[in-house]
Design a protein around this motif. Structure first.
Motif, short mmCIF file in Angstrom:
data_model
loop_
_atom_site.label_atom_id
_atom_site.label_comp_id
_atom_site.label_asym_id
_atom_site.label_seq_id
_atom_site.Cartn_x
_atom_site.Cartn_y
_atom_site.Cartn_z
N GLU A 296 0.84 -1.20 0.00
CA GLU A 296 0.00 0.00 0.00
C GLU A 296 0.87 1.25 0.00
O GLU A 296 0.59 2.22 -0.71
N VAL A 297 1.91 1.23 0.83
CA VAL A 297 2.77 2.40 0.98
C VAL A 297 3.68 2.57 -0.24
O VAL A 297 3.87 3.68 -0.74
N ASN A 318 -5.25 -7.12 7.17
CA ASN A 318 -4.15 -6.52 7.93
C ASN A 318 -2.90 -7.40 7.95
O ASN A 318 -2.95 -8.58 7.59
N TYR A 319 -1.82 -6.79 8.43
CA TYR A 319 -0.55 -7.51 8.54
C TYR A 319 -0.30 -7.83 10.02
O TYR A 319 -1.24 -7.90 10.79
N LEU A 320 0.95 -8.00 10.39
CA LEU A 320 1.25 -8.44 11.76
C LEU A 320 1.25 -7.28 12.75
O LEU A 320 0.73 -7.41 13.86
N THR A 321 1.81 -6.15 12.36
CA THR A 321 1.88 -5.01 13.27
C THR A 321 1.28 -3.75 12.67
O THR A 321 1.28 -2.70 13.32
N THR A 322 0.85 -3.82 11.43
CA THR A 322 0.21 -2.66 10.80
C THR A 322 -1.08 -3.11 10.11
O THR A 322 -1.27 -4.31 9.86
N LEU A 323 -1.89 -2.14 9.80
CA LEU A 323 -3.12 -2.44 9.06
C LEU A 323 -2.81 -2.52 7.58
O LEU A 323 -1.80 -1.98 7.12
N GLY A 324 -3.68 -3.20 6.85
CA GLY A 324 -3.65 -3.16 5.39
C GLY A 324 -4.83 -2.33 4.94
O GLY A 324 -5.59 -1.83 5.75
N ARG A 325 -4.95 -2.18 3.63
CA ARG A 325 -6.17 -1.50 3.20
C ARG A 325 -7.31 -2.51 3.28
O ARG A 325 -7.10 -3.72 3.40
#
Lengths: 348, 66
Positions: A296-297, A318-325
């Motif tokens: 995303e980034v 989502n991922y492990l420590t951050t959100l996904g779109r």
């Protein structure tokens, strides 16, 4: 994947861009062979105005070897933070002063609810990931129980796990419990790995990958693009992955984490990311190339182009420590691209 | 060799990418006491709690009323 001898003449550095891509096309699509590392390096040097042609070739190779379908999966952290390793991109290492607080092992009911929610989106892969060097006896019990629970209760997803470095006995036990696939990333090119981590060696990671295959599980191994490696090292990395003949290759792009040594690392540019995806596809034509963290980034509006440049699988949500779109954004993108989502290949 | 940075990527575009990054972060500090939150990110959503605040609340609940 078999390495067929190159029947075409090695591309000369002075060859026209169209000629370089034409030779790669013939090698991959007509002869069902493989490109060499030297050829991959030449393709990598194509000017930006050739990027769409490179992407187009990678997409055609993907469709030819893997089909039109996109595989969706999700990941969940089985234990967050508190990792004794010092991988310098990772916010879950105890070595760095990051904002991630360690958790205990995920409760079984929470894990099961997440697996069911994953299945409801149409995803067919569910990977449980622990921030550890490797499993001890207690952790093995947790992992095996998680695998059993998901298999019994959510038959429309296949269970994968990622628990760090393994012994052969541990790999065998996971396979026996029904883990479909094991993820263990090589993370970085061998020539760059000692700049990334000091607590274990690249060879340790490779050895675990070999154990996974020996145990009969599918091997999922990839890495993170943008750890300070050079363009040439990305090609080296793709060939090192290809040597392992992985079933799946997660492609992460560094999303720099505050507090880690790579916290201020420059993002990979979107066009460089597309170029890398396409090259990975040409080097590993039959592997499942999965969009993973950082897309995303890094790619922004070019995420759809990645799906037309060799990607044929995605981590959604989502991922492990951050959100996904949101998963709906991904489903809409696939619908816009008219790319079908694959159903599970076999119900366990 | 292509440049690592896109030639058309200026500061504005870079800021936009950082804004995307910020939007994908979760709150990591308790707004009440400032301690690190324990966060469990799930495929669809996340849960978090502040262990010190939870302990404090349990302690206050168990104290006899004045």
């Amino acid at each position: 994947m078999s390495q067929q001898p190159a029947s075409s003449t090695l591309v000369e550095p002075a060859a026209e861009p169209a000629e370089i891509l034409r030779i790669a096309e013939r090698r991959l699509l007509e002869e069902r062979g493989r490109i060499t590392q030297e050829e991959a390096l030449l393709i990598q040097q194509l000017p930006d105005d050739q990027l769409t042609h490179l992407a187009d070739l990678a997409h055609r190779v993907r469709v030819d070897y893997c089909g039109e379908e996109i595989s969706l999966g999700s990941i969940i952290s089985g234990k967050t933070g508190g990792c004794p390793e010092d991988c310098n991109f990772c916010s879950q290492s105890t070595t760095f002063g990051t904002e991630v607080a360690p958790t205990g092992l995920i409760p079984y009911d929470q894990l099961l609810a997440a697996a069911k929610a994953t299945a409801e989106t149409g995803a067919t892969e569910f990977c449980i990931i622990y921030a550890v060097r490797g499993p001890d006896e207690r952790l093995m019990e947790h992992v095996l129980e998680c695998v059993r629970l998901v298999r019994e209760n959510v038959p429309t997803v296949e269970v994968a796990c990622s628990v760090g470095l393994l012994t052969q006995d541990q790999a065998d036990a996971m396979a026996a419990a029904g883990a479909h696939r094991y993820n263990h990333n090589l993370e970085a090119p061998r020539s760059h790995f000692d700049k990334i981590c000091s607590t274990h060696k690249w060879e340790d990671r490779r050895r675990t990958c070999e154990m996974v295959k020996a145990a009969g599980m599918e091997l999922c191994t990839g890495g993170i693009i943008g750890l300070g490696e050079t363009s040439e090292q990305r090609i080296e990395f793709a060939f090192q992955l290809a040597e392992l003949e992985p079933d799946e290759v997660p492609m992460n792009f560094l999303n720099p984490r505050a507090g880690t040594p790579l916290g201020e690392q420059e993002l990979v540019s979107p066009t460089e990311a597309i170029r890398t995806i396409a090259l990975f596809r040409l080097i590993m034509p039959a592997a499942k190339l999965r969009y993973a963290g950082g897309r995303e980034v890094t790619l922004g509006d070019l995420q759809a182009m990645g799906l037309k440049s060799g990607i044929n699988a995605m981590i959604t949500g989502n991922y492990l420590t951050t959100l996904g779109r949101g998963v709906n954004d991904d489903l809409l993108m696939l619908d816009d691209l008219q790319m079908p989502i694959n159903a599970i290949s076999k119900v366990m | 060799m292509p440049d690592e940075q896109s030639q058309v990527t200026g500061d504005g575009v870079r800021d936009e990418r950082l804004a995307v990054r910020d939007a994908l972060e979760v709150e990591r500090r308790c707004p009440d006491c400032g301690a690190k939150l324990t966060v469990q990110i799930l495929p669809h959503g996340y849960e978090s709690h502040c262990t010190p605040c939870q302990r404090r609340a349990r302690f206050e609940k168990s104290e006899p009323g004045e």
